[in-house]
Scaffold this active site. Structure first.
Site, PDB file in Angstrom:
ATOM      1  N   HIS A 200       1.254  -0.926   0.215  1.00 16.29           N
ATOM      2  CA  HIS A 200       0.100   0.129  -0.437  1.00 16.29           C
ATOM      3  C   HIS A 200       0.926   0.823   0.002  1.00 16.29           C
ATOM      4  CE1 HIS A 200      -2.984  -3.047   2.022  1.00 16.29           C
ATOM      5  NE2 HIS A 200      -3.318  -2.089   0.712  1.00 16.29           N
ATOM      6  N   HIS A 201       0.337   2.708  -0.456  1.00 20.23           N
ATOM      7  CA  HIS A 201       1.164   3.448  -0.458  1.00 20.23           C
ATOM      8  C   HIS A 201       0.917   4.180   0.849  1.00 20.23           C
ATOM      9  CE1 HIS A 201       1.256   8.807  -1.163  1.00 20.23           C
ATOM     10  NE2 HIS A 201       2.148   8.409  -1.638  1.00 20.23           N
ATOM     11  N   GLY A 202       2.233   5.083   0.859  1.00 21.34           N
ATOM     12  CA  GLY A 202       2.737   5.251   2.388  1.00 21.34           C
ATOM     13  C   GLY A 202       2.370   6.621   2.511  1.00 21.34           C
TER      14      GLY A 202
END
Ligand code: ZLV
Ligand code: CA
Ligand code: ZN
Length: 406
Positions: A200-202
């Site tokens: 997932h995108h941070g």
């Protein structure tokens, strides 16, 4: 006699408190702190604790958490439990954060994106305050070891919760231990590079430092529509064109590598080494934080990549070769036995140990967790191949590297 040795010429510290294991987000919730129990069993079973300085984590203080988070949110988190939730929500101080109710809501949301309904991303569960302040305390202790030069690599597998915002929980993350750590590091290190290999995108970390040119954030993640309804993969941010807040000094200090589903080892290696290598060269960091979310592995319950444990570990080795002060954190990871395999393997890489590939089943209290008729009991296995259709074209990946390079 187990063959485990301390690394030559540098030190590794390991931060953990077993009390994080007892937590349950809810029966159907994919986040299982039990994965940390399995990781511990493997790390101790192989004897890797002989290769590191191990520290029992203590809870972070509210004041420490306020260094990033909103004071009202911190007070709420410190007191919340399924028993206190309703009363806290009714207090005028917190009621103002409650969203208005809609008739056809399936879950009712309380303040700060928290909820007691089953099926919520960020549920309120028994012992959650203890859990949150403990994983944060472990990350802050690890950070302290690095900033005081008492260690070279510090590890906290219970941390790495990259989605939490200043005044709101998001995506299974309540306190953003990564942001708190980097804020501490900025007092000692001129520049900090944050690298995020969770599927997932941070977003929480990127957002917190969007105006800060002394922090570069670099996230690799699944991106794009993922189902028939056109829904985006969570959290839906992190496009390649997102390079930091336009028109501020923070512009160009965020990098995003959005990846279609099914990426394989060879392609991931190419992307990771090309982009990370260039980022290190250009930014010249003084320290690195590596979030090692294991949901980027093939066979993950939520992830959609086909990466094997060996390649996941090669990302750690690649970053370690810079010999910069390094904080290694956990993150996502929803197929518990594979999370434990990956993080144990990466603990070995951090300490320069090579483990026998077949997990000696007598070293773990729950051998059945690592025994599988189809795949055997290898540490680096089972290999994950084509579990998801590979939607990645080599030419597109090369194009992406070129685009990021400019
Ligand atoms: O690995 O969730 O898609 C770091 C991390 O990066 C969503 N959430 C949001 C958008 C609306 N909700 C859906 C609500 C679902 C609530 C429960 C699940 C339950 C069972 C199976 C899967 C999920 C789930 N939730 C899958 N993906 C989500 C994401 C959040 C992902 C967070 C990743 C956290 C620790
Ligand atoms: Ca990521
Ligand atoms: Zn994740």
């Amino acid at each position: 006699e187990n063959g485990i040795t301390r690394p030559k010429g540098y030190k590794v510290s390991f931060h953990y408190n077993s009390r994080v294991e007892d937590m349950h987000f809810g029966k159907t919730h994919p986040m299982k702190p039990w994965r940390l129990t399995l990781t511990k069993h493997l790390v101790l079973g192989y004897g890797l604790h002989y290769a590191m300085d191990t520290y029992e984590a203590v809870a972070a203080g509210k004041d420490q958490v306020r260094a990033f988070h909103d004071p009202d949110y911190v007070d709420f988190l410190a007191q919340v439990s399924p028993q206190t939730f309703a009363d806290l929500c009714a207090m005028p101080r917190f009621a103002k954060y409650c969203p208005p109710k809609h008739e056809n809501d399936t879950i009712d949301l309380g303040p700060f994106n928290l909820s007691t309904s089953a099926g919520a991303d960020c549920p309120v569960f028994d012992g959650m305050s203890t859990y949150l302040f403990l994983y944060t305390g472990a990350t802050l202790a690890a950070t302290h070891q690095l900033t005081t030069q008492q260690t070279d690599i510090a590890v906290n597998w219970s941390g790495g919760l990259h989605h939490a915002h200043r005044g709101e929980a998001s995506g299974f993350c309540y306190i953003n231990d990564i942001v708190l750590s980097i804020l501490d590091m900025l007092r000692y290190f001129p520049r900090v590079l944050y690298i995020d290999i969770d599927v997932h995108h941070g977003d929480g970390v990127e957002e917190a430092f969007q105006r800060q040119p002394r922090v570069m954030t670099l996230s690799y993640h699944r991106y794009g529509p993922y189902d028939e309804t056109g829904h985006k993969f969570f959290p839906g941010t992190g496009d390649i064109t997102d390079t930091g807040l336009k028109g501020t000094v923070g512009e160009h200090f965020a990098l995003n590598v959005p990846i279609p589903s099914g990426i394989d080892d060879r392609q991931y290696k190419f992307l990771f080494e090309a982009v990370t290598g260039r980022a290190i060269e250009a930014f010249n960091p003084s320290a690195i934080v590596l979030q090692c979310g294991a949901d980027s592995l093939g066979g993950d319950r939520l992830g959609q990549f086909n990466i094997n444990i060996k390649q996941h570990g090669e990302c750690v080795s690649f970053v370690k070769r810079t010999r910069l002060p390094l904080l290694i954190l956990g993150g996502g990871g929803y197929t518990a036995r594979n999370v434990a395999r990956a993080w144990c393997h990466e603990t070995a890489l951090a300490t320069d140990n090579v483990l026998p590939d077949a997990i000696p089943l007598d070293i773990v209290p729950r051998p059945e967790a690592f025994q599988n008729r189809a795949h055997g009991n290898g540490l680096l296995y089972p290999p994950f191949q084509r579990l998801h259709n590979n939607e990645c074209k080599d030419a597109d990946l090369e194009g992406m590297v070129k685009k990021i390079d400019t």
